[in-house]
Motif scaffolding. Structure first.
Motif, short mmCIF file in Angstrom:
data_model
loop_
_atom_site.label_atom_id
_atom_site.label_comp_id
_atom_site.label_asym_id
_atom_site.label_seq_id
_atom_site.Cartn_x
_atom_site.Cartn_y
_atom_site.Cartn_z
N SER A 82 0.83 -1.33 0.03
CA SER A 82 0.16 0.08 -0.06
C SER A 82 0.91 1.08 0.13
O SER A 82 1.99 1.17 0.17
CB SER A 82 -1.03 0.01 1.31
N THR A 83 0.23 2.33 0.01
CA THR A 83 0.94 3.60 -0.10
C THR A 83 1.04 4.20 1.27
O THR A 83 0.47 3.46 2.22
CB THR A 83 0.34 4.75 -0.82
N ILE A 84 2.13 5.11 1.35
CA ILE A 84 2.40 5.59 2.86
C ILE A 84 2.02 7.12 2.77
O ILE A 84 2.31 7.86 1.96
CB ILE A 84 3.68 5.44 3.40
N THR A 85 1.36 7.61 3.68
CA THR A 85 0.87 9.17 3.76
C THR A 85 2.22 9.98 4.28
O THR A 85 3.09 9.40 4.71
CB THR A 85 0.00 9.41 4.63
N ARG A 86 2.02 11.08 4.02
CA ARG A 86 3.22 12.14 4.26
C ARG A 86 3.50 12.32 5.62
O ARG A 86 4.55 12.40 6.31
CB ARG A 86 3.07 13.57 3.55
N ALA A 87 2.24 12.21 6.54
CA ALA A 87 2.25 12.26 8.07
C ALA A 87 3.01 10.80 8.40
O ALA A 87 4.14 11.14 9.70
CB ALA A 87 1.08 12.47 8.70
N GLU A 88 2.59 9.89 7.89
CA GLU A 88 3.18 8.80 8.34
C GLU A 88 4.66 8.65 8.14
O GLU A 88 5.47 8.22 9.01
CB GLU A 88 2.63 7.41 7.45
N PHE A 89 5.16 9.11 7.02
CA PHE A 89 6.69 9.19 6.47
C PHE A 89 7.32 10.22 7.56
O PHE A 89 8.45 9.85 7.96
CB PHE A 89 6.89 9.41 5.18
N ALA A 90 6.71 11.31 7.74
CA ALA A 90 7.44 12.11 8.58
C ALA A 90 7.62 11.46 10.02
O ALA A 90 8.77 11.67 10.62
CB ALA A 90 6.49 13.32 8.85
N ALA A 91 6.56 10.80 10.55
CA ALA A 91 6.82 10.11 11.68
C ALA A 91 7.91 9.08 12.01
O ALA A 91 8.90 9.10 12.69
CB ALA A 91 5.60 9.26 12.18
N MET A 92 8.09 8.17 10.77
CA MET A 92 9.08 7.36 10.46
C MET A 92 10.55 8.31 10.55
O MET A 92 11.54 7.68 11.05
CB MET A 92 8.97 6.52 9.29
N ALA A 93 10.60 9.21 9.56
CA ALA A 93 11.72 10.03 9.72
C ALA A 93 12.30 10.33 10.89
O ALA A 93 13.65 10.32 11.36
CB ALA A 93 11.74 11.13 8.68
#
Length: 855
Positions: A82-93
């Motif tokens: 699936s895709t990942i949202t900008r908010a989810e990726f910011a949290a991961m970063a």
């Protein structure tokens, strides 16, 4: 007294409990003869908690999860496609930067005009402060927008500090070029700038970023900051405070080859220098890793101080050899010889550490590396072709007979007892991979037992197998192979079935128990299974003790619910129950009690040897009382008595009431309105009686109406009593049937014959059949079957019954088939010439059965 106690220890080395020198040809790993593999960075010894198939993304997901960079979805999946949202990726970063705590403290308003969900606001604020995200040109952040690959790579490039090194023009190519240069896209095919990124691809980007040297400011020049690559300073080491090292796992609490004292959950690792020599031995907390399972292996590991975060199997050569493929082992020259597909192989085990059945041991005996069963696993962890660790698995397979929980003992059908009561024993029992207790074992469980010992402790590892086949032996292929249910099974070399695998086992029916190789090692005959709810009447007991030998023996003569009387030996231990107590009695100590059950109704169980090992003495529901049977209500007095009720009839007037006019029947055999002197047993709350004793009885006469069978074949079989009787295959009323003959009744009939039989109360042929039609006699017969109401055979006209059963015996093909009257009526010829035709007429003189002998 416990007989044949399972003691396999002699100078800390298990002894063989099987006689002879023949090796047991078992293979613990059924799929391979020999498994040899060089392992280089294989699946890490940790795994994300998910049931999802992660495919090629497993490595990245597992590592990022162990580092708590990924937390997964609430449903336990990572949705890698699936895709990942900008908010989810910011949290991961932000987690990659080790700033989780800062993010939680920074929750609140963000600088973006479209707002951000509460859970993500802290991560977004930190990501902005760290220069990882900048938002859109219109002032929005777009928290739910899917991240493109270019956006994800740009954020990671910034997180690593390389933003100053990125060309100022040419978005997004400028960031993609730098990401490729840094190796962030390694393992990801088809990098596309504007396509929404799959979560799995983003996870690979982030996993690659862990090991990239950061780009840091080193000072200023002419008022401008200067930057340089900080070699060895990565997100993993600098931000997450995790050091990556290489070492060899040398100890756990269970098996420890180090000089360190280890507690539960700790492992010892020989940390290696760059040149491969040992720097120091360090104790780590294993946490959620599987480090303890990699004993003897070189590993790459990631640790935060003394806490392991990730452990990855390194470059090891691992060879697994089944016991049956081992040729010889010389503990003087340390040459381990085995056979690989007919090719002799030799491995050097000089100086190897030994683990025998899960315990630290010493390589001082051939038997420790030449197991009778199981396998040997050899590990070379430094690529010098000398194997550093040897793991021997040697096991015995048993069938559980009885479990004595308080005594901590397991009796097996082979006569071996596993005495687990010693306080220095550690006992681990597992079923389906989960640890269970001794009380969870059941009779006839298949158990695989491994015994290992070190200087202070003996480890029993007991695995419960689910390996049984129900059926009968249909064919004997060789003395070590039989066919059951159409499948061929091998017989284990150390089988304890008590059977001789020749033609004498044909027809043996019951449960066949298989060892870990799928070979038959034990058998419980169907005849040993308990009779009709296990009820019986104890007609007599017999003392069979051997005074000279000093052993106790006892037999019970039981009147069974099938009407037969059989004698059974009593086992040395019996679970005894009466109205007062339930206890375990032994023949040695409780002979008087066990010998006092004559003239009692009991419920019993037999062990695999056919001995009574469980006995419940039943009390009657009430004293003997005269009761009237109501057939319509299926009631005998107040008791419900029907066709499922076992009825024992005894003749009070007989000198021996058990050899006179007696028998075992069912409630269906009782006469309506008849009075019976009754004693009931096994009475339920609804007054249903499982067993009744009656006297002064009259029984309904079973129907003696003769029945016609068109014979297909007659064979010989063993009945339930073990008597050899005839079995008739044939047809009745157009349907295929099989029926047994009573013991002593001989059925002399051939295919195509029509026999007239009667049956006893058990449904067995009880009279010598009358052959109404002999298929071997051939005479030409003309048949006119044109009419629906009349058939003319040999010039004689017969009227037809409403239902006529027709059979065709084709002597050429030697087969009998059921057909229809319409099939012979539809023939074009008015007169058809047959070899012979048989017609049977009912009591009204109408034809109801026709057999055509057709060549």
């Amino acid at each position: 007294m416990r007989e044949q106690s399972y003691k396999r220890l002699n100078n800390s080395q298990p002894n063989r409990i099987r006689g002879g020198e023949t090796k047991v040809m078992r293979k613990l790993l059924n799929a391979f003869l020999v498994f040899a593999l060089v392992l280089t960075m294989v699946t890490p010894a940790f795994a994300a908690s998910t049931t999802e198939d992660l495919g090629d993304y497993a490595y990245a997901v597992n590592r990022l999860s162990a580092l708590k960079v990924l937390t997964g979805n609430g449903d336990g999946t990572f949705k890698v496609d699936s895709t990942i949202t900008r908010a989810e990726f910011a949290a991961m970063a932000v987690r990659l930067l080790g700033l989780e705590a800062v993010a939680k403290a920074s929750a609140g308003a963000t600088p973006f005009k479209d707002g951000v969900a509460d859970w993500a606001s802290g991560y977004v604020n930190v990501a902005v402060q760290q220069g990882i995200v900048t938002g859109y040109a219109d002032g929005r952040f777009g928290e739910k927008d899917p991240v493109t690959q270019a956006q994800a790579l740009a954020m990671l490039v910034r997180a690593l500090g390389y933003d100053p090194a990125v060309a100022k023009e040419g978005w997004p190519t400028n960031y993609i070029v730098k990401a490729i240069e840094l190796g962030l896209t390694d393992g990801v095919d088809n990098v596309s700038a504007y396509a929404p990124a799959k979560r799995g691809d983003v996870f690979k980007f982030a996993d690659n970023a862990l090991f990239v040297d950061k780009y840091v400011q080193t000072g200023t020049f002419n008022g401008q900051p200067t930057y340089a690559v900080a070699v060895g300073k990565t997100l993993l080491t600098d931000n997450l405070k995790v050091a990556k090292k290489t070492g060899i796992v040398v100890g756990s609490k269970a098996v420890n080859f180090s000089d360190k004292e280890l507690l539960d959950g700790q492992v010892a690792i020989d940390v290696l220098k760059a040149d491969g020599t040992v720097d120091s031995t360090v104790v780590f907390n294993a946490n959620d890793t599987d480090a303890a399972t990699l004993l003897g292996h070189k590993v790459s590991f990631f640790a935060n101080d003394d806490d392991l975060v990730i452990v990855e199997d390194g470059s090891n050569t691992v060879v697994t050899v089944p016991a049956s493929d081992i040729d010889t082992v010389n503990t003087t020259t340390y040459a381990f010889k085995y056979d690989l597909d007919g090719i002799a192989k030799t491995l050097d085990i000089t100086g190897a550490e030994l683990v025998f059945n899960g315990q630290k041991d010493t390589l001082n005996s051939v038997s420790k590396v030449e197991p009778d069963s199981g396998n040997v696993v050899l590990v070379d962890n430094d690529a010098d072709k000398v194997y550093d660790f040897v793991f021997t698995t040697d096991y015995d397979t048993f069938l559980v007979q009885k479990v004595w929980v308080e005594d901590k003992q397991i009796d097996t059908t082979s006569g071996t007892s596993l005495d687990l009561s010693d306080e220095n024993y550690t006992v681990v029992i597992k079923k389906d991979g989960k640890e269970i207790g001794l009380s969870d074992l059941n009779k006839y469980d298949v158990i695989e037992v491994q015994v290992g010992a070190d200087a202070t402790n003996t480890l029993y590892t007991i695995n419960v197998l689910d390996s049984t086949v129900d059926g009968k032996i249909e064919e004997v292929v060789t003395s070590s192979k039989v066919v059951i249910g159409g499948t061929t099974y091998s017989v284990a070399a150390d089988e304890t079935t008590g059977l001789t695998f020749d033609n004498s086992v044909l027809g043996k029916e019951g449960t066949f128990y298989l060892d870990n190789d799928g070979k038959i090692f034990e058998f419980v005959a169907k005849a040993v299974e308990n009779n009709a709810d296990n009820y019986a009447y104890v007609k007599d007991t017999k003392d069979t003790s051997d005074t000279f030998a000093g052993t106790k023996g006892l037999q019970y003569k039981l009147w069974l619910t099938d009407g037969t009387t059989k004698v059974f030996d009593v086992a040395s231990k019996v679970v005894y129950t009466d109205s007062v107590t339930t206890a375990t009695y032994t023949l040695k100590d409780d002979f008087v009690v066990l010998n006092s059950v004559k003239d009692k109704m009991v419920k019993y169980e037999l062990n695999a040897e056919g001995q009574v090992d469980s006995l419940e003495v039943l009390n009657p529901d009430a004293a003997a009382t005269a009761l009237i049977y109501d057939k319509d209500a299926s009631k005998l007095g107040g008791y419900v008595v029907n066709s499922n009720t076992v009825v024992y009839f005894y003749d009070n007037d007989a000198v021996d009431p058990y050899t006179g006019d007696t028998g075992v029947f069912t409630g269906a055999d009782l006469k309506d309105a008849e009075s019976y002197t009754t004693v009931a047993y096994g009475v339920s709350s609804t007054k249903y009686a499982e067993v009744v004793f009656i006297s002064d009885a009259s029984f309904a006469t079973p129907s003696s109406d003769a029945q016609l069978i068109v014979v297909d074949k007659v064979t010989s079989v063993l009945n339930a009593d073990g008597d050899t009787v005839n079995k008739v295959y044939g047809f009745v009323d157009g349907k295929a049937v099989t029926v047994l003959a009573e013991n002593g009744v001989v059925v002399s009939a051939a295919r195509g014959d029509v026999i007239e039989v009667t049956y006893n109360s058990k449904g067995e042929i009880d009279s010598v059949p009358v052959v109404n039609y002999d298929a071997s006699a051939k005479t030409g017969t003309k048949v006119d079957a044109k009419s629906d109401t009349t058939i003319v055979v040999g010039g004689f006209a017969y009227n037809l019954a409403d239902t006529v059963y027709v059979y065709n015996y084709n002597t050429t093909d030697d087969v009998v088939t059921a057909t229809t009257y319409a099939s012979i009526k539809s023939e074009e010829q008015t007169l058809t010439n047959y070899s012979k035709v048989y017609v049977h007429t009912n009591t009204k003189g109408l034809v109801d059965l026709i057999v055509i002998d057709n060549e």
